[in-house]
Motif scaffolding. Structure first.
Motif, PDB file in Angstrom:
ATOM      1  N   ASP A 171      -7.098   7.719   7.325  1.00 47.00           N
ATOM      2  CA  ASP A 171      -8.020   7.728   6.182  1.00 47.00           C
ATOM      3  C   ASP A 171      -7.707   6.595   5.199  1.00 47.00           C
ATOM      4  O   ASP A 171      -8.594   6.143   4.470  1.00 47.00           O
ATOM      5  N   LEU A 172      -6.446   6.155   5.172  1.00 48.21           N
ATOM      6  CA  LEU A 172      -6.048   5.036   4.320  1.00 48.21           C
ATOM      7  C   LEU A 172      -6.353   3.689   4.994  1.00 48.21           C
ATOM      8  O   LEU A 172      -5.950   2.643   4.507  1.00 48.21           O
ATOM      9  N   PHE A 209       0.808  -1.219   0.000  1.00 50.11           N
ATOM     10  CA  PHE A 209       0.000   0.000   0.000  1.00 50.11           C
ATOM     11  C   PHE A 209       0.847   1.277   0.000  1.00 50.11           C
ATOM     12  O   PHE A 209       0.308   2.384   0.090  1.00 50.11           O
ATOM     13  N   ASP A 210       2.162   1.154  -0.155  1.00 51.39           N
ATOM     14  CA  ASP A 210       3.045   2.315  -0.023  1.00 51.39           C
ATOM     15  C   ASP A 210       2.739   3.431  -1.011  1.00 51.39           C
ATOM     16  O   ASP A 210       2.831   4.604  -0.659  1.00 51.39           O
ATOM     17  N   ASN A 211       2.341   3.088  -2.234  1.00 54.11           N
ATOM     18  CA  ASN A 211       2.052   4.139  -3.221  1.00 54.11           C
ATOM     19  C   ASN A 211       0.883   5.019  -2.776  1.00 54.11           C
ATOM     20  O   ASN A 211       0.807   6.180  -3.150  1.00 54.11           O
ATOM     21  N   GLN A 212      -0.019   4.498  -1.954  1.00 56.53           N
ATOM     22  CA  GLN A 212      -1.119   5.312  -1.431  1.00 56.53           C
ATOM     23  C   GLN A 212      -0.601   6.363  -0.453  1.00 56.53           C
ATOM     24  O   GLN A 212      -1.110   7.472  -0.404  1.00 56.53           O
ATOM     25  N   ILE A 213       0.424   5.999   0.312  1.00 55.91           N
ATOM     26  CA  ILE A 213       0.996   6.953   1.273  1.00 55.91           C
ATOM     27  C   ILE A 213       1.622   8.122   0.531  1.00 55.91           C
ATOM     28  O   ILE A 213       1.325   9.281   0.823  1.00 55.91           O
ATOM     29  N   SER A 214       2.467   7.819  -0.438  1.00 59.32           N
ATOM     30  CA  SER A 214       3.130   8.901  -1.168  1.00 59.32           C
ATOM     31  C   SER A 214       2.137   9.685  -2.020  1.00 59.32           C
ATOM     32  O   SER A 214       2.353  10.852  -2.314  1.00 59.32           O
ATOM     33  N   GLY A 215       1.022   9.065  -2.382  1.00 54.97           N
ATOM     34  CA  GLY A 215       0.011   9.762  -3.157  1.00 54.97           C
ATOM     35  C   GLY A 215      -0.867  10.677  -2.315  1.00 54.97           C
ATOM     36  O   GLY A 215      -1.360  11.695  -2.804  1.00 54.97           O
ATOM     37  N   ASN A 216      -1.068  10.356  -1.032  1.00 52.85           N
ATOM     38  CA  ASN A 216      -1.981  11.119  -0.181  1.00 52.85           C
ATOM     39  C   ASN A 216      -1.287  12.160   0.689  1.00 52.85           C
ATOM     40  O   ASN A 216      -1.922  13.100   1.143  1.00 52.85           O
ATOM     41  N   GLN A 268      -1.126  -2.031   8.363  1.00 51.03           N
ATOM     42  CA  GLN A 268      -2.410  -2.440   7.786  1.00 51.03           C
ATOM     43  C   GLN A 268      -2.901  -3.624   8.607  1.00 51.03           C
ATOM     44  O   GLN A 268      -2.141  -4.518   8.945  1.00 51.03           O
ATOM     45  N   GLU A 320      -4.323  11.472   7.765  1.00 53.69           N
ATOM     46  CA  GLU A 320      -4.254  10.953   6.395  1.00 53.69           C
ATOM     47  C   GLU A 320      -4.006   9.444   6.391  1.00 53.69           C
ATOM     48  O   GLU A 320      -4.604   8.709   5.613  1.00 53.69           O
TER      49      GLU A 320
END
Length: 94
Positions: A69-70, A14-21, A93, A66
């Motif tokens: 929220d993920l 899920f790391d790309n969600q962190i850098s995206g948010n 997670q 944030e």
């Protein structure tokens, strides 16, 4: 806020969600660890693979919100004022 990936540990799926948010500036690990507030993120193996550093409590709180929220869980949420493994919050997670 500054962030770094820790050498030798695999990023979580899920790391790309962190850098995206989150608005994060990539920095050397020492620079991130020098920040006043430190957030760790665990991968599926249970290793802290990412550190996020914030200089202000407001930035730290925003980052925590944030990550929540993920749908990530803060292991230290019930232990406010306590640090563990050098972090003020550690997310994983479920």
């Amino acid at each position: 806020m500054k962030t770094t990936l820790i050498d030798g540990f695999t990023p979580a799926k899920f790391d790309n969600q962190i850098s995206g948010n989150l608005l994060l500036e990539t920095a050397p690990e020492d620079d991130v660890r020098a920040q006043k507030f430190l957030i760790g993120v665990r991968n599926e193996d249970g290793d802290i693979y990412r550190l996020i550093g914030a200089t202000k409590h407001n930035s730290f709180t925003n980052a925590v919100e944030e990550l929540e929220d993920l749908e990530l869980t803060d292991e230290l949420a019930d232990m406010e004022g306590t640090t563990h493994e050098g972090c003020d919050a550690i997310f994983r997670q479920e």
